[in-house]
Motif scaffolding. Structure first.
Motif, PDB file in Angstrom:
ATOM      1  N   GLU A  73       0.846  -1.184   0.000  1.00 12.23           N
ATOM      2  CA  GLU A  73       0.000   0.000   0.000  1.00 12.23           C
ATOM      3  C   GLU A  73       0.885   1.240   0.000  1.00 12.23           C
ATOM      4  OE1 GLU A  73      -1.821  -1.080   3.664  1.00 12.23           O
ATOM      5  OE2 GLU A  73      -3.764  -1.405   2.714  1.00 12.23           O
ATOM      6  N   SER A  74       0.376   2.316  -0.597  1.00 13.91           N
ATOM      7  CA  SER A  74       1.175   3.534  -0.657  1.00 13.91           C
ATOM      8  C   SER A  74       1.542   4.027   0.726  1.00 13.91           C
ATOM      9  CB  SER A  74       0.414   4.615  -1.429  1.00 13.91           C
ATOM     10  OG  SER A  74      -0.853   4.854  -0.817  1.00 13.91           O
ATOM     11  N   LYS A  75       0.626   3.914   1.658  1.00 16.07           N
ATOM     12  CA  LYS A  75       0.929   4.256   3.040  1.00 16.07           C
ATOM     13  C   LYS A  75       1.460   3.017   3.735  1.00 16.07           C
ATOM     14  CE  LYS A  75      -2.641   7.811   3.494  1.00 16.07           C
ATOM     15  NZ  LYS A  75      -3.842   8.233   4.262  1.00 16.07           N
ATOM     16  N   LYS A  76       2.613   3.127   4.310  1.00 17.99           N
ATOM     17  CA  LYS A  76       3.223   1.961   4.935  1.00 17.99           C
ATOM     18  C   LYS A  76       2.706   1.780   6.359  1.00 17.99           C
ATOM     19  CE  LYS A  76       7.411   1.713   2.164  1.00 17.99           C
ATOM     20  NZ  LYS A  76       8.881   1.561   2.184  1.00 17.99           N
ATOM     21  N   ASP A  77       1.407   1.642   6.461  1.00 20.19           N
ATOM     22  CA  ASP A  77       0.812   1.456   7.780  1.00 20.19           C
ATOM     23  C   ASP A  77       0.030   0.152   7.861  1.00 20.19           C
ATOM     24  OD1 ASP A  77      -1.241   2.080   6.119  1.00 20.19           O
ATOM     25  OD2 ASP A  77      -2.024   3.741   7.312  1.00 20.19           O
ATOM     26  N   TRP A  78       0.291  -0.735   6.909  1.00 21.92           N
ATOM     27  CA  TRP A  78      -0.429  -2.000   6.921  1.00 21.92           C
ATOM     28  C   TRP A  78       0.182  -2.965   7.938  1.00 21.92           C
ATOM     29  CZ3 TRP A  78       2.634  -6.137   5.887  1.00 21.92           C
ATOM     30  CH2 TRP A  78       3.788  -5.932   5.125  1.00 21.92           C
ATOM     31  N   ILE A  79      -0.629  -3.918   8.308  1.00 18.69           N
ATOM     32  CA  ILE A  79      -0.174  -4.972   9.219  1.00 18.69           C
ATOM     33  C   ILE A  79      -0.890  -6.257   8.850  1.00 18.69           C
ATOM     34  CG2 ILE A  79      -1.914  -4.341  10.957  1.00 18.69           C
ATOM     35  CD1 ILE A  79       0.121  -5.206  13.095  1.00 18.69           C
ATOM     36  N   LEU A  80      -0.159  -7.356   8.809  1.00 16.53           N
ATOM     37  CA  LEU A  80      -0.727  -8.678   8.580  1.00 16.53           C
ATOM     38  C   LEU A  80      -0.556  -9.508   9.842  1.00 16.53           C
ATOM     39  CD1 LEU A  80       0.537  -9.622   4.986  1.00 16.53           C
ATOM     40  CD2 LEU A  80      -1.749  -8.845   5.650  1.00 16.53           C
ATOM     41  N   MET A  81      -1.593 -10.235  10.214  1.00 19.87           N
ATOM     42  CA  MET A  81      -1.558 -11.005  11.452  1.00 19.87           C
ATOM     43  C   MET A  81      -2.088 -12.413  11.231  1.00 19.87           C
ATOM     44  SD  MET A  81      -2.734  -8.430  14.517  1.00 19.87           S
ATOM     45  CE  MET A  81      -4.389  -8.234  13.849  1.00 19.87           C
ATOM     46  N   VAL A  82      -1.559 -13.332  12.038  1.00 21.47           N
ATOM     47  CA  VAL A  82      -2.050 -14.710  12.088  1.00 21.47           C
ATOM     48  C   VAL A  82      -2.122 -15.113  13.557  1.00 21.47           C
ATOM     49  CG1 VAL A  82      -1.472 -17.136  11.656  1.00 21.47           C
ATOM     50  CG2 VAL A  82      -1.214 -15.445   9.829  1.00 21.47           C
ATOM     51  N   THR A  83      -3.201 -15.765  13.940  1.00 25.10           N
ATOM     52  CA  THR A  83      -3.337 -16.290  15.303  1.00 25.10           C
ATOM     53  C   THR A  83      -3.500 -17.805  15.243  1.00 25.10           C
ATOM     54  OG1 THR A  83      -4.352 -14.266  16.161  1.00 25.10           O
ATOM     55  CG2 THR A  83      -4.718 -16.272  17.422  1.00 25.10           C
ATOM     56  N   ALA A  84      -2.774 -18.493  16.096  1.00 22.20           N
ATOM     57  CA  ALA A  84      -2.843 -19.959  16.137  1.00 22.20           C
ATOM     58  C   ALA A  84      -2.908 -20.413  17.591  1.00 22.20           C
ATOM     59  CB  ALA A  84      -1.643 -20.578  15.443  1.00 22.20           C
ATOM     60  N   ARG A  85      -3.336 -21.632  17.774  1.00 28.66           N
ATOM     61  CA  ARG A  85      -3.436 -22.222  19.103  1.00 28.66           C
ATOM     62  C   ARG A  85      -2.819 -23.607  19.075  1.00 28.66           C
ATOM     63  NH1 ARG A  85      -9.349 -23.228  21.649  1.00 28.66           N
ATOM     64  NH2 ARG A  85      -9.353 -24.733  19.952  1.00 28.66           N
ATOM     65  N   SER A  86      -1.931 -23.896  20.041  1.00 30.46           N
ATOM     66  CA  SER A  86      -1.284 -25.210  20.108  1.00 30.46           C
ATOM     67  C   SER A  86      -1.443 -25.795  21.503  1.00 30.46           C
ATOM     68  CB  SER A  86       0.215 -25.103  19.770  1.00 30.46           C
ATOM     69  OG  SER A  86       0.406 -24.745  18.427  1.00 30.46           O
ATOM     70  N   PRO A  87      -1.710 -27.082  21.585  1.00 32.31           N
ATOM     71  CA  PRO A  87      -1.858 -27.730  22.896  1.00 32.31           C
ATOM     72  C   PRO A  87      -0.515 -28.150  23.467  1.00 32.31           C
ATOM     73  CG  PRO A  87      -2.279 -29.306  21.170  1.00 32.31           C
ATOM     74  CD  PRO A  87      -1.982 -28.004  20.480  1.00 32.31           C
ATOM     75  N   THR A  88      -0.499 -28.395  24.748  1.00 38.65           N
ATOM     76  CA  THR A  88       0.657 -29.029  25.347  1.00 38.65           C
ATOM     77  C   THR A  88       0.523 -30.541  25.182  1.00 38.65           C
ATOM     78  OG1 THR A  88       2.043 -29.145  27.328  1.00 38.65           O
ATOM     79  CG2 THR A  88      -0.335 -29.214  27.662  1.00 38.65           C
ATOM     80  N   ASN A  89       1.558 -31.270  25.530  1.00 39.65           N
ATOM     81  CA  ASN A  89       1.493 -32.727  25.450  1.00 39.65           C
ATOM     82  C   ASN A  89       2.088 -33.336  26.715  1.00 39.65           C
ATOM     83  OD1 ASN A  89       4.469 -33.712  24.854  1.00 39.65           O
ATOM     84  ND2 ASN A  89       4.157 -31.962  23.480  1.00 39.65           N
ATOM     85  N   ILE A  90       1.640 -34.525  27.018  1.00 38.19           N
ATOM     86  CA  ILE A  90       2.125 -35.262  28.183  1.00 38.19           C
ATOM     87  C   ILE A  90       2.862 -36.508  27.689  1.00 38.19           C
ATOM     88  CG2 ILE A  90       1.492 -36.531  30.264  1.00 38.19           C
ATOM     89  CD1 ILE A  90       1.041 -33.576  30.552  1.00 38.19           C
ATOM     90  N   ALA A  91       4.127 -36.630  28.057  1.00 41.50           N
ATOM     91  CA  ALA A  91       4.906 -37.785  27.613  1.00 41.50           C
ATOM     92  C   ALA A  91       4.520 -39.023  28.401  1.00 41.50           C
ATOM     93  CB  ALA A  91       6.398 -37.512  27.777  1.00 41.50           C
ATOM     94  N   VAL A  92       4.291 -40.114  27.698  1.00 41.49           N
ATOM     95  CA  VAL A  92       4.056 -41.402  28.355  1.00 41.49           C
ATOM     96  C   VAL A  92       5.319 -42.264  28.306  1.00 41.49           C
ATOM     97  CG1 VAL A  92       1.555 -41.387  28.068  1.00 41.49           C
ATOM     98  CG2 VAL A  92       2.984 -42.309  26.235  1.00 41.49           C
TER      99      VAL A  92
END
Length: 302
Positions: free
Chosen positions: A4-23
């Motif tokens: 964009e001509s104005k350099k005020d853009w922002i791109l975002m991504v949101t993710a969710r990750s679980p923890t794990n339990i070692a057996v």
């Protein structure tokens, strides 16, 4: 880079990750920098709607440096583990285009752009619930989505592993095996899914948090000391675990809960024995844990 001509853009991504339990637990590295383990391990991934890390990553030409906030507190990204993950993801970045906003980022531009990262754990950090596993898995996954990295999940797991070893397992749901691999560069030290989330629907895991205090001995420090001083650790990795891994894989495949429970308890007990065999000894169980030892295995079935 056309934007964009104005350099005020922002791109975002949101993710969710679980923890794990070692057996079947991972304990000990053969390469500290690449986080290459001395044994295979197997874990069960928890439901992300209960215990997880949520991470938002953003990029903008207005950002003058990489920054990160963990649980609303800014932390340094100068550490080697963060830098390795950022470097590996950037080296694999692809073109990104947002036609509606007129944003076009070429893959060669990612090395000049900076990211902001906001991460939140909905469970105690560094208290023994593998917060770093969920955190680095979420970091790598969200950055890969933001930068349009077209790698299969197994290869992404090798990047997450360089942030936190068990993070490679949190990129998959269900039951996951982290293969120690043989390559000195770590190319074959990746996570593979043994069974998906629907495989054993009536298996329920209950987490009882008896203390939210941070561990007195970090896993990194504890592993290093065990590798250097514990003969039991080396016996475990070479003599006990190869057979136990095969037995656990069979128990998971057949949904054999008695075998699954017996193997998990045996591995947990041996892990704590290795900690006691370390010099100086490491104590991860507190008084409440010790009082509940006969009933400590609380993975159950409906």
């Amino acid at each position: 880079m056309a934007t964009e001509s104005k350099k005020d853009w922002i791109l975002m991504v949101t993710a969710r990750s679980p923890t794990n339990i070692a057996v079947v637990k991972y304990w000990g590295k053969r390469d500290e920098a690449l986080i290459l383990p001395i044994n295979d391990s197997i874990s069960v991934t928890l439901d992300p709607s209960h215990l997880c890390t949520t991470t938002t990553v953003a990029v903008s030409p207005n950002f003058d440096r990489d920054r990160m906030w963990l649980n609303a507190k800014e932390i340094s990204l100068s550490g080697g583990r963060y830098q390795r993950c950022l470097r590996e993801i950037r080296s694999r970045a692809g073109d990104v285009e947002d036609e509606e906003r007129g944003i076009c980022i070429g893959k060669e531009d990612w090395g000049k752009l900076h990211v902001h990262i906001a991460s939140y754990n909905n469970f105690p950090t560094a208290a023994g619930l593998a917060s770093s596993a969920a955190g680095f898995a979420c970091l790598v996954y969200s950055l890969a989505k933001l930068m349009n990295v077209r790698e299969e999940q197994g290869k992404l797991s090798a990047i997450a592993r360089q942030g936190s070893g068990s993070a490679c397992r949190s990129l998959f749901g269900g039951f996951v095996k982290w293969e120690m691999g043989k390559d000195s560069a770590g190319s074959d030290s990746i996570a593979v899914q043994l069974a998906d989330e629907q495989h054993w629907n009536d298996l329920v895991i209950i987490i009882a948090v008896v203390s939210s205090r941070q561990k007195e001995t970090s896993s990194t420090t504890g592993m290093r000391e065990s590798v250097e001083t514990s003969p039991l650790l080396h016996y475990r990795s070479t003599e006990v675990l190869p057979k136990r891994i095969l037995q656990m894989e069979e128990a998971i495949r057949t949904c054999d809960f008695p075998s699954f429970a017996r193997l998990t308890c045996a591995d947990s007990n041996q892990f704590h024995a290795v900690c006691l065999d370390t010099s100086p000894p490491i104590f991860y169980m507190n008084n409440t844990s010790h009082r509940q030892v006969p009933h400590s295995f609380i993975v159950s079935l409906h």
